[in-house]
Design a protein around this motif. Structure first.
Motif, PDB file in Angstrom:
ATOM      1  N   GLU A 296       0.651  -1.175   0.098  1.00 50.22           N
ATOM      2  CA  GLU A 296      -0.072  -0.034   0.048  1.00 50.22           C
ATOM      3  C   GLU A 296       0.733   1.313   0.097  1.00 50.22           C
ATOM      4  O   GLU A 296       0.428   2.401  -0.632  1.00 50.22           O
ATOM      5  CB  GLU A 296      -0.944  -0.078   1.221  1.00 50.22           C
ATOM      6  CG  GLU A 296      -1.954  -1.063   1.241  1.00 50.22           C
ATOM      7  CD  GLU A 296      -3.099  -0.700   0.296  1.00 50.22           C
ATOM      8  OE1 GLU A 296      -3.730   0.384   0.276  1.00 50.22           O
ATOM      9  OE2 GLU A 296      -3.537  -1.787  -0.368  1.00 50.22           O
ATOM     10  N   ALA A 297       2.083   1.090   0.578  1.00 48.12           N
ATOM     11  CA  ALA A 297       2.859   2.525   0.591  1.00 48.12           C
ATOM     12  C   ALA A 297       4.441   2.230   0.694  1.00 48.12           C
ATOM     13  O   ALA A 297       4.545   0.841   0.965  1.00 48.12           O
ATOM     14  CB  ALA A 297       2.431   3.167   2.035  1.00 48.12           C
ATOM     15  N   VAL A 298       5.183   3.063   0.507  1.00 49.28           N
ATOM     16  CA  VAL A 298       6.734   2.768   0.348  1.00 49.28           C
ATOM     17  C   VAL A 298       7.369   4.254   0.889  1.00 49.28           C
ATOM     18  O   VAL A 298       7.085   5.374   0.647  1.00 49.28           O
ATOM     19  CB  VAL A 298       7.112   2.440  -1.231  1.00 49.28           C
ATOM     20  CG1 VAL A 298       6.793   3.572  -2.037  1.00 49.28           C
ATOM     21  CG2 VAL A 298       8.721   1.989  -1.046  1.00 49.28           C
ATOM     22  N   ALA A 299       8.398   3.865   1.690  1.00 43.84           N
ATOM     23  CA  ALA A 299       9.392   4.972   2.114  1.00 43.84           C
ATOM     24  C   ALA A 299      10.801   4.842   1.479  1.00 43.84           C
ATOM     25  O   ALA A 299      11.112   3.375   1.669  1.00 43.84           O
ATOM     26  CB  ALA A 299       9.325   5.079   3.579  1.00 43.84           C
ATOM     27  N   ALA A 300      11.345   5.586   1.330  1.00 45.59           N
ATOM     28  CA  ALA A 300      12.826   5.372   0.692  1.00 45.59           C
ATOM     29  C   ALA A 300      14.006   6.149   1.433  1.00 45.59           C
ATOM     30  O   ALA A 300      13.991   7.320   2.064  1.00 45.59           O
ATOM     31  CB  ALA A 300      13.042   5.963  -0.586  1.00 45.59           C
ATOM     32  N   THR A 301      15.196   5.398   1.675  1.00 46.95           N
ATOM     33  CA  THR A 301      16.436   5.993   2.101  1.00 46.95           C
ATOM     34  C   THR A 301      17.367   5.681   1.195  1.00 46.95           C
ATOM     35  O   THR A 301      17.240   5.064   0.081  1.00 46.95           O
ATOM     36  CB  THR A 301      16.764   5.556   3.399  1.00 46.95           C
ATOM     37  OG1 THR A 301      17.085   3.925   3.209  1.00 46.95           O
ATOM     38  CG2 THR A 301      15.694   5.488   4.640  1.00 46.95           C
ATOM     39  N   SER A 302      18.599   6.193   1.475  1.00 51.95           N
ATOM     40  CA  SER A 302      19.670   6.011   0.403  1.00 51.95           C
ATOM     41  C   SER A 302      19.998   4.714   0.382  1.00 51.95           C
ATOM     42  O   SER A 302      20.862   4.266  -0.564  1.00 51.95           O
ATOM     43  CB  SER A 302      21.171   6.834   0.676  1.00 51.95           C
ATOM     44  OG  SER A 302      21.503   6.478   2.000  1.00 51.95           O
ATOM     45  N   THR A 303      19.871   3.677   1.190  1.00 52.81           N
ATOM     46  CA  THR A 303      20.013   2.424   1.217  1.00 52.81           C
ATOM     47  C   THR A 303      18.925   1.465   0.690  1.00 52.81           C
ATOM     48  O   THR A 303      19.295   0.199   0.870  1.00 52.81           O
ATOM     49  CB  THR A 303      20.596   2.063   2.702  1.00 52.81           C
ATOM     50  OG1 THR A 303      19.592   2.155   3.710  1.00 52.81           O
ATOM     51  CG2 THR A 303      21.975   2.603   3.126  1.00 52.81           C
ATOM     52  N   GLY A 304      17.947   1.660   0.718  1.00 55.84           N
ATOM     53  CA  GLY A 304      16.859   0.782   0.196  1.00 55.84           C
ATOM     54  C   GLY A 304      15.369   1.514   0.370  1.00 55.84           C
ATOM     55  O   GLY A 304      15.253   2.732   0.938  1.00 55.84           O
ATOM     56  N   TYR A 305      14.475   0.655   0.385  1.00 59.13           N
ATOM     57  CA  TYR A 305      13.010   0.832   0.314  1.00 59.13           C
ATOM     58  C   TYR A 305      12.139  -0.152   1.296  1.00 59.13           C
ATOM     59  O   TYR A 305      12.414  -1.053   1.420  1.00 59.13           O
ATOM     60  CB  TYR A 305      12.527   1.021  -0.981  1.00 59.13           C
ATOM     61  CG  TYR A 305      13.415   1.382  -2.014  1.00 59.13           C
ATOM     62  CD1 TYR A 305      13.991   2.910  -1.788  1.00 59.13           C
ATOM     63  CD2 TYR A 305      13.997   0.706  -2.843  1.00 59.13           C
ATOM     64  CE1 TYR A 305      14.902   3.126  -2.712  1.00 59.13           C
ATOM     65  CE2 TYR A 305      14.962   1.157  -3.858  1.00 59.13           C
ATOM     66  CZ  TYR A 305      15.395   2.374  -3.675  1.00 59.13           C
ATOM     67  OH  TYR A 305      16.469   2.633  -4.543  1.00 59.13           O
ATOM     68  N   VAL A 306      11.241   0.657   2.245  1.00 59.25           N
ATOM     69  CA  VAL A 306      10.522  -0.140   3.046  1.00 59.25           C
ATOM     70  C   VAL A 306       8.834  -0.183   2.552  1.00 59.25           C
ATOM     71  O   VAL A 306       8.581   1.040   2.393  1.00 59.25           O
ATOM     72  CB  VAL A 306      10.529   0.074   4.434  1.00 59.25           C
ATOM     73  CG1 VAL A 306       9.408  -0.515   5.154  1.00 59.25           C
ATOM     74  CG2 VAL A 306      11.800  -0.431   5.099  1.00 59.25           C
ATOM     75  N   ALA A 307       8.391  -1.096   2.142  1.00 62.03           N
ATOM     76  CA  ALA A 307       7.001  -1.022   1.788  1.00 62.03           C
ATOM     77  C   ALA A 307       6.064  -1.807   2.883  1.00 62.03           C
ATOM     78  O   ALA A 307       6.384  -2.870   3.192  1.00 62.03           O
ATOM     79  CB  ALA A 307       6.881  -1.791   0.332  1.00 62.03           C
TER      80      ALA A 307
END
Length: 434
Positions: A296-307
């Motif tokens: 449903e949603a995703v957040a990003a950092t410089s080392t990867g992505y959490v969904a």
């Protein structure tokens, strides 16, 4: 200052309507020019806090007892119940206040709602945008000049059906322009982000490719011009859909959702789906995650992505569990886990990077057919829960839809509350400590 832990307001938002939105508007072709209606002002025509449209609701009983699984959980600092409708997206604004979009009923059908609050949850202004057709607000973001970009949906007529709908306003809610975008059949917007170039990207689903249901991206310029579009599908094999999108550090975008895989002539299985594209729309990876999963949603950092989203552990008919997955920057899965809260259905709907680099998430649980509870939790970079929190542990109906990090290190959640006696749905905003 904000009220202390577990103290709430008598929450009736007094809103009134007046004619005339103001601000320049451009011709949008076949779409009827929208009528902007201010919901606050001196020339009040219709108050939304008067029967039968809404009523004052005391939410003290919702927070009468506290529950959280770990002592590190935050406290509820402030909350507001607003007029009947829905709040689908919330942000903190550059002046320390808040803005949210959703759907209201002012111009005769569903309309896009944009409401601006100060830091203490006082309503500063609110507008409905739309025309004689049905519109709804999906996502709001603030632009670099202090204005707002709203992604919405419009039902134009029986021929053109549902389309993407993009509205651009100034800092006071007066609209600059609005544009629909769609093909011969339905387009459904699900999420938006303002992009570093001042434009935006909207993701969702389209049926205009020979009737197939494709995941769909549209990149717009700062003036609302379509720069590129990109569908993702496997043809007629099944439904592909995006539900969330985020900017990627260094450029590009990651979108998440679900896709169906055909396993026999009559059988499909749904998997979580993540796609990364460059700033010009070049596909960098497409990956699946979780059998019977929906992201449903995703957040990003410089080392990867959490969904985040939900997963059905046995089949698409069993009760859902929370689901979270972390990808590296090339699409490899670092970890994935489902979390069962012991209820009939557990759903995560939004995720943001917290001030400490971990992840704050909201959603809801359904302990029974007659109960729903808003849920907020925090995961570390390994997927371990740091805290897990029910801010409204009553037997009534609450849920979390969207969240935003606040300047004090806390966060704010938009969602809803349903009055069980009347089945009326209200917009519920909740501010939490760090």
């Amino acid at each position: 200052m904000l009220r202390s832990s577990w103290k709430t307001l008598m929450l009736t938002t007094g809103l009134a309507a007046q004619l005339g939105c103001g601000g320049p508007a451009e011709d949008s072709g076949s779409l009827e020019q929208p009528k902007g209606t201010a919901l606050t002002g001196l020339n009040a025509l219709q108050r939304l806090d008067m029967p039968p449209l809404t009523k004052g609701v005391d939410v003290t009983a919702l927070v009468a007892s506290e529950y959280h699984s770990l002592a590190l959980a935050p406290t509820l600092q402030n909350s507001i119940l607003s007029s009947d409708g829905s709040a689908s997206s919330i942000i903190q604004t550059s002046d320390g206040g808040y803005a949210f979009t959703g759907t209201t009923h002012v111009l005769g059908t569903n309309d896009i709602l944009l409401m601006k609050l100060d830091a203490f949850f006082n309503v500063q202004w609110a507008y409905a945008y739309g025309g004689s057709n049905a519109e709804s607000g999906v996502e709001v973001r603030q632009t670099s000049d202090g204005g707002f970009m709203i992604a919405g949906q419009i039902f134009q007529n029986a021929t053109t059906n549902y389309d993407f709908y993009l509205v651009r306003t100034d800092s006071a809610g007066n609209y600059y322009w609005q544009f629909p975008h769609g093909g011969s059949l339905h387009e459904y917007p699900r999420a938006m982000e303002v992009t570093p170039d001042g434009g935006c990207i909207i993701v969702g689903k389209t049926q205009s490719n020979l009737g197939y249901q494709d995941a769909y991206m549209v990149k717009y310029s700062a003036t609302g011009a379509v720069q590129w579009t990109k569908p993702f599908s496997s043809g007629a094999d099944g439904t592909y859909e995006f539900r969330g999108v985020t900017n990627v550090p260094g450029g590009g975008y990651v979108a998440v959702g679900s896709r169906q895989v055909k396993v026999s002539s009559t059988t499909w299985e749904t998997y979580g789906y993540a796609v990364k594209v460059s700033s010009t729309g070049t596909t960098l990876f497409q990956v699946s995650s979780g059998r019977f999963a929906y992201l449903e949603a995703v957040a990003a950092t410089s080392t990867g992505y959490v969904a985040v989203g939900y997963i059905y552990p046995a089949s698409s008919t069993a009760g859902a569990d929370f689901y979270a997955v972390r990808f590296n920057t090339t699409g490899g899965t670092l970890w994935a886990q489902s979390m069962n809260a012991g209820t009939r259905g557990d759903y995560l709907s939004d995720v943001q990077v917290a001030s400490d680099g971990n992840y704050v998430i909201t959603g809801s649980t359904t302990p029974s057919d007659t109960q729903s509870n808003m849920r907020v939790m925090k995961l570390d970079n390994s997927g371990v829960a740091l805290w897990d929190f029910y801010p409204y542990p009553s037997t009534w109906y609450t849920f979390g839809q969207s969240l935003a990090r606040t300047s004090d290190g806390g966060f704010i959640v938009s969602g809803g509350y349903t009055d069980p006696s009347t089945n009326t749905r209200y917009m519920l905003l909740s501010k939490f400590s760090p």
